[in-house]
Design a protein around this motif. Structure first.
Motif, PDB file in Angstrom:
ATOM      1  N   ALA A 433      40.165  51.016  30.418  1.00 37.64           N
ATOM      2  CA  ALA A 433      39.445  50.077  31.280  1.00 37.64           C
ATOM      3  C   ALA A 433      39.922  48.639  31.136  1.00 37.64           C
ATOM      4  N   MET A 434      40.600  48.313  30.027  1.00 35.86           N
ATOM      5  CA  MET A 434      40.962  46.933  29.730  1.00 35.86           C
ATOM      6  C   MET A 434      42.476  46.746  29.779  1.00 35.86           C
ATOM      7  N   SER A 435      42.897  45.541  30.197  1.00 33.13           N
ATOM      8  CA  SER A 435      44.309  45.203  30.221  1.00 33.13           C
ATOM      9  C   SER A 435      44.463  43.716  29.927  1.00 33.13           C
ATOM     10  N   ASP A 436      44.905  43.376  28.718  1.00 35.28           N
ATOM     11  CA  ASP A 436      45.125  41.983  28.333  1.00 35.28           C
ATOM     12  C   ASP A 436      43.879  41.128  28.578  1.00 35.28           C
ATOM     13  N   GLY A 437      42.723  41.655  28.209  1.00 34.87           N
ATOM     14  CA  GLY A 437      41.474  40.926  28.389  1.00 34.87           C
ATOM     15  C   GLY A 437      40.802  41.125  29.724  1.00 34.87           C
ATOM     16  N   TRP A 438      41.508  41.715  30.676  1.00 37.40           N
ATOM     17  CA  TRP A 438      40.951  41.973  32.004  1.00 37.40           C
ATOM     18  C   TRP A 438      40.200  43.297  32.003  1.00 37.40           C
ATOM     19  N   PHE A 439      39.006  43.315  32.594  1.00 41.15           N
ATOM     20  CA  PHE A 439      38.272  44.555  32.802  1.00 41.15           C
ATOM     21  C   PHE A 439      38.502  45.018  34.233  1.00 41.15           C
ATOM     22  N   ARG A 440      39.008  46.235  34.355  1.00 35.67           N
ATOM     23  CA  ARG A 440      39.268  46.811  35.678  1.00 35.67           C
ATOM     24  C   ARG A 440      37.982  47.463  36.172  1.00 35.67           C
ATOM     25  N   THR A 441      37.371  46.899  37.190  1.00 31.72           N
ATOM     26  CA  THR A 441      36.032  47.321  37.593  1.00 31.72           C
ATOM     27  C   THR A 441      35.990  48.662  38.311  1.00 31.72           C
ATOM     28  N   GLY A 442      37.110  49.058  38.941  1.00 29.15           N
ATOM     29  CA  GLY A 442      37.069  50.253  39.771  1.00 29.15           C
ATOM     30  C   GLY A 442      36.522  49.991  41.158  1.00 29.15           C
ATOM     31  N   ASP A 443      36.194  48.727  41.453  1.00 29.35           N
ATOM     32  CA  ASP A 443      35.721  48.352  42.782  1.00 29.35           C
ATOM     33  C   ASP A 443      36.862  47.707  43.562  1.00 29.35           C
ATOM     34  N   VAL A 444      36.893  47.974  44.852  1.00 26.79           N
ATOM     35  CA  VAL A 444      37.906  47.399  45.743  1.00 26.79           C
ATOM     36  C   VAL A 444      37.270  46.245  46.515  1.00 26.79           C
ATOM     37  N   GLY A 445      37.958  45.135  46.585  1.00 24.74           N
ATOM     38  CA  GLY A 445      37.420  44.000  47.325  1.00 24.74           C
ATOM     39  C   GLY A 445      38.455  42.929  47.530  1.00 24.74           C
ATOM     40  N   TYR A 446      37.970  41.757  47.949  1.00 25.36           N
ATOM     41  CA  TYR A 446      38.871  40.631  48.151  1.00 25.36           C
ATOM     42  C   TYR A 446      38.096  39.324  47.991  1.00 25.36           C
ATOM     43  N   LEU A 447      38.832  38.265  47.731  1.00 26.95           N
ATOM     44  CA  LEU A 447      38.289  36.909  47.701  1.00 26.95           C
ATOM     45  C   LEU A 447      38.719  36.199  48.979  1.00 26.95           C
ATOM     46  N   ASP A 448      37.759  35.545  49.649  1.00 32.47           N
ATOM     47  CA  ASP A 448      38.180  34.792  50.825  1.00 32.47           C
ATOM     48  C   ASP A 448      38.638  33.398  50.388  1.00 32.47           C
ATOM     49  N   GLU A 449      39.034  32.588  51.336  1.00 30.50           N
ATOM     50  CA  GLU A 449      39.621  31.289  51.011  1.00 30.50           C
ATOM     51  C   GLU A 449      38.585  30.289  50.525  1.00 30.50           C
ATOM     52  N   GLU A 450      37.306  30.608  50.673  1.00 29.27           N
ATOM     53  CA  GLU A 450      36.251  29.716  50.183  1.00 29.27           C
ATOM     54  C   GLU A 450      35.725  30.137  48.810  1.00 29.27           C
ATOM     55  N   GLY A 451      36.254  31.235  48.262  1.00 25.58           N
ATOM     56  CA  GLY A 451      35.829  31.676  46.940  1.00 25.58           C
ATOM     57  C   GLY A 451      34.719  32.703  46.927  1.00 25.58           C
ATOM     58  N   PHE A 452      34.355  33.240  48.095  1.00 25.98           N
ATOM     59  CA  PHE A 452      33.354  34.302  48.145  1.00 25.98           C
ATOM     60  C   PHE A 452      34.023  35.646  47.859  1.00 25.98           C
ATOM     61  N   LEU A 453      33.357  36.449  47.064  1.00 24.36           N
ATOM     62  CA  LEU A 453      33.862  37.773  46.712  1.00 24.36           C
ATOM     63  C   LEU A 453      33.235  38.826  47.623  1.00 24.36           C
ATOM     64  N   PHE A 454      34.067  39.677  48.194  1.00 22.43           N
ATOM     65  CA  PHE A 454      33.605  40.774  49.046  1.00 22.43           C
ATOM     66  C   PHE A 454      33.977  42.095  48.381  1.00 22.43           C
ATOM     67  N   VAL A 455      33.003  42.962  48.222  1.00 23.80           N
ATOM     68  CA  VAL A 455      33.231  44.294  47.649  1.00 23.80           C
ATOM     69  C   VAL A 455      33.157  45.296  48.788  1.00 23.80           C
ATOM     70  N   VAL A 456      34.221  46.065  48.974  1.00 24.46           N
ATOM     71  CA  VAL A 456      34.303  46.908  50.166  1.00 24.46           C
ATOM     72  C   VAL A 456      34.348  48.401  49.871  1.00 24.46           C
ATOM     73  N   ASP A 457      34.661  48.794  48.639  1.00 24.24           N
ATOM     74  CA  ASP A 457      34.789  50.222  48.349  1.00 24.24           C
ATOM     75  C   ASP A 457      34.794  50.413  46.834  1.00 24.24           C
ATOM     76  N   ARG A 458      34.774  51.674  46.424  1.00 25.70           N
ATOM     77  CA  ARG A 458      34.847  51.993  45.005  1.00 25.70           C
ATOM     78  C   ARG A 458      36.016  52.926  44.743  1.00 25.70           C
ATOM     79  N   ILE A 459      36.689  52.666  43.631  1.00 24.20           N
ATOM     80  CA  ILE A 459      37.714  53.598  43.176  1.00 24.20           C
ATOM     81  C   ILE A 459      37.052  54.680  42.327  1.00 24.20           C
ATOM     82  N   LYS A 460      36.144  54.252  41.482  1.00 18.61           N
ATOM     83  CA  LYS A 460      35.460  55.197  40.603  1.00 18.61           C
ATOM     84  C   LYS A 460      34.613  56.169  41.419  1.00 18.61           C
TER      85      LYS A 460
END
Length: 566
Positions: A433-460
């Motif tokens: 689950a971890m990579s160099d301090g990063w936690f891989r959430t298993g969620d698919v999403g994107y950040l827009d240009e204003e800094g809002f996070l959108f979650v659109v799907d799950r890998i898990k």
């Protein structure tokens, strides 16, 4: 960038500047420099003890009974003294399994105050699930209610583990009655010397494996996450002044209806510990019942309700919800998790305009920290999961783990001071689950240009039913324990009442006589009721697989949905 987004970024800079309440500093965690709040409490015992200052103010109401902060801490000190008398040392575990009730919170605080590690278990779990969790954490003490005691047959199966039970009836031999332990007068406990990297908490998450994993978090991680909740409140208030003014004009003390389980970050961090720190009132209900919740909102003058999207939808569907005499005190609705159903967004915008309603995205592995928005920010981008928090880095990663630019979809990775130390006694799962301090959430999403996070799907392969995460693999494993079950595929389908429903497609041995009723009963005998499939489709043909032998769940899901709609 919109004027509201510009205001939000300006407020963030103001709140986190040197000398400001949420001033940022760099701290070292596992050899990496990460951002942290300078003014957050250093340890969980220090944070909990700060609640003593609220004295005679009301804290918890439960089934008509009122607990002040003074009463809460008197019982917490008594239970802490009992834990110490039993020889519980800092770093040792105290497991808790009860329905939401004040004693749950008391035991949690008592364990934390002496430097022990509270380990809340899933109270919905049946005997096998509870025993598996107890075997994992090997607690020195197991605090439970009578129902959970019955589920484990009165035996933790853990060597030298004491049982502290909350119940009305006389306790069996060898079981300590909570009432006896909690009513002995005791001096406030002196907390041991703890460092920021010492263990503070183990919470269980379903994840995508067949057995729940314990998430171990440090003292610093938990305290930073709790201070981040205060930051979110400050940001929301400063970007939604009209909604705050309307709430203040009512003159009501902040009171939250706590219906989500306390063994989740949404109940523990955002409600119990936040209220304890800030002197707010909670009203506990032991079971979710939307009709009862409406009554509680009216009778207890509730100002805030946070729950899974399906819970909010059920509440909105109650007759009388729009009647000001029923819910006129309610200033905001909060939703956990990913993107909300459009129907729910539309209803909240229409029926609760200019409120302090909002959404948050975080995981057990990040102590609930990720992104959040409420009030005007939520109204501006209700399809998002909010703006990312100052103490977390967000990477939208491609298949190779490389960062993607704004508005491109990838896996959401999170890194920061609140990320777990690892899965309890499970280095393989931690490494995955971890990579160099990063936690891989298993969620698919994107950040827009204003800094809002959108979650659109799950890998898990996880199903979200009424806010409870269900590992499909766990249900599949349970079904496959039936000798006549050859294959099992478990997946989610949309459901208006629960958000997602559990569906199983099962291939059985020809002539076995197994039917859907028998298979549902089998799962119900081994797993919590909410994990039992709503529908079981029984086949005698092999389930479809790709050339690599992987089950084609997408194909099965599509066929099921098409058949249901046709």
């Amino acid at each position: 960038m919109s004027p509201l987004s510009e205001l939000a970024h300006k407020v963030r800079a103001q709140l986190t500047a040197p000398g400001a309440p949420f001033e940022m500093v760099e701290v070292n965690v596992d050899g990496r420099s990460v951002r942290a709040y300078r003014n957050a409490f250093p340890t969980l015992p220090a944070l909990i003890a700060s609640g003593r200052a609220h004295g005679a103010k009301p804290f918890i109401r439960y089934q008509g009974e009122a607990w002040t902060f003074d009463r809460f801490f008197a019982e917490a000190d008594a239970v802490a003294a009992q834990l110490r008398a039993w020889g519980v040392q800092p770093g040792e575990r105290v497991a808790i399994a009860m329905r939401n009730r004040p004693e749950w919170a008391v035991v949690f605080a008592a364990a934390a105050l002496i430097g022990a590690v509270p380990a809340p278990l899933n109270s919905f779990g049946l005997g096998e699930e509870l025993h598996a969790a107890l075997d994992d954490v090997e607690p020195r003490v197991f605090a439970c209610d009578a129902e959970r005691l019955a589920r484990i047959g009165g035996d933790t199966r853990v060597a030298d583990c004491r049982i502290l039970c909350v119940g009305e009836a006389e306790m069996p031999a060898g079981i300590t009655d909570y009432r006896i332990a909690a009513t002995r007068a005791a001096e406030p406990v002196s907390s041991p010397a703890l460092g920021p990297d010492d263990p503070a908490l183990i919470l269980f998450t379903s994840g995508a494996t067949s057995r729940a994993k314990g998430v171990l978090s440090s003292q610093r991680a938990v305290c930073q996450a709790l201070f981040n909740i205060d930051y979110i409140g400050a940001l929301s208030g400063m970007t939604s002044p009209e909604a705050v003014a309307a709430l203040m004009a009512k003159g009501l003390p902040p009171t939250t209806l706590t219906a989500v389980p306390l063994f989740h970050v949404s109940g523990l961090h955002a409600q119990l510990l936040s209220a304890l720190r800030n002197g707010r009132q909670l009203v506990f209900v032991s079971r979710w019942d939307p009709a009862q919740a409406l009554e509680v909102i009216r009778e207890e003058r509730i100002t805030q309700f946070n729950g899974a999207p399906s819970m909010v939808m059920q509440l909105l569907a109650q007759p009388g919800f729009d009647d000001p005499t029923q819910t006129g005190t309610l200033a905001g609705l909060g939703f956990g998790g990913a993107g909300l159903p459009q129907r729910l967004i539309d209803e909240v915008m229409q029926r609760r305009p200019n409120s302090l309603s909002g959404i948050g995205f975080g995981l057990t592995e990040t102590n609930g920290v990720g992104a959040a928005a409420s009030g005007a920010l939520f109204a501006y981008q209700p399809r998002s999961s909010g703006l990312t928090s100052p103490i977390v880095d967000v990477r939208i990663a491609d298949a190779d783990g490389q960062p993607l630019p704004p508005c491109e979809q990838g896996e959401i990775w999170l890194r920061g001071v609140t990320v777990m130390q690892g899965y309890w006694r499970n280095p393989e799962a931690t490494a995955a689950a971890m990579s160099d301090g990063w936690f891989r959430t298993g969620d698919v999403g994107y950040l827009d240009e204003e800094g809002f996070l959108f979650v659109v799907d799950r890998i898990k392969d996880v199903i979200n039913r009424c806010g409870e995460k269900i590992a499909a693999a766990e249900v599949e494993s349970c079904l496959l324990h039936q000798p006549d079950v050859l294959e099992a595929a478990v997946f989610a389908v949309p459901d208006e009442e629960t958000g997602e429903a559990v569906v199983a497609v099962v291939s059985v041995r020809e002539g076995s006589g197994l039917d859907a009723h028998a298979l549902r009963a089998h799962v119900g005998a081994h797993l919590a009721a909410y994990k039992v499939p709503a529908v079981v489709q029984v086949l005698t043909d092999a389930l479809p697989r790709n050339p690599a032998g992987k089950l084609l769940k997408g194909q099965l899901r599509k066929a099921f949905v098409d058949a249901a709609q046709g």
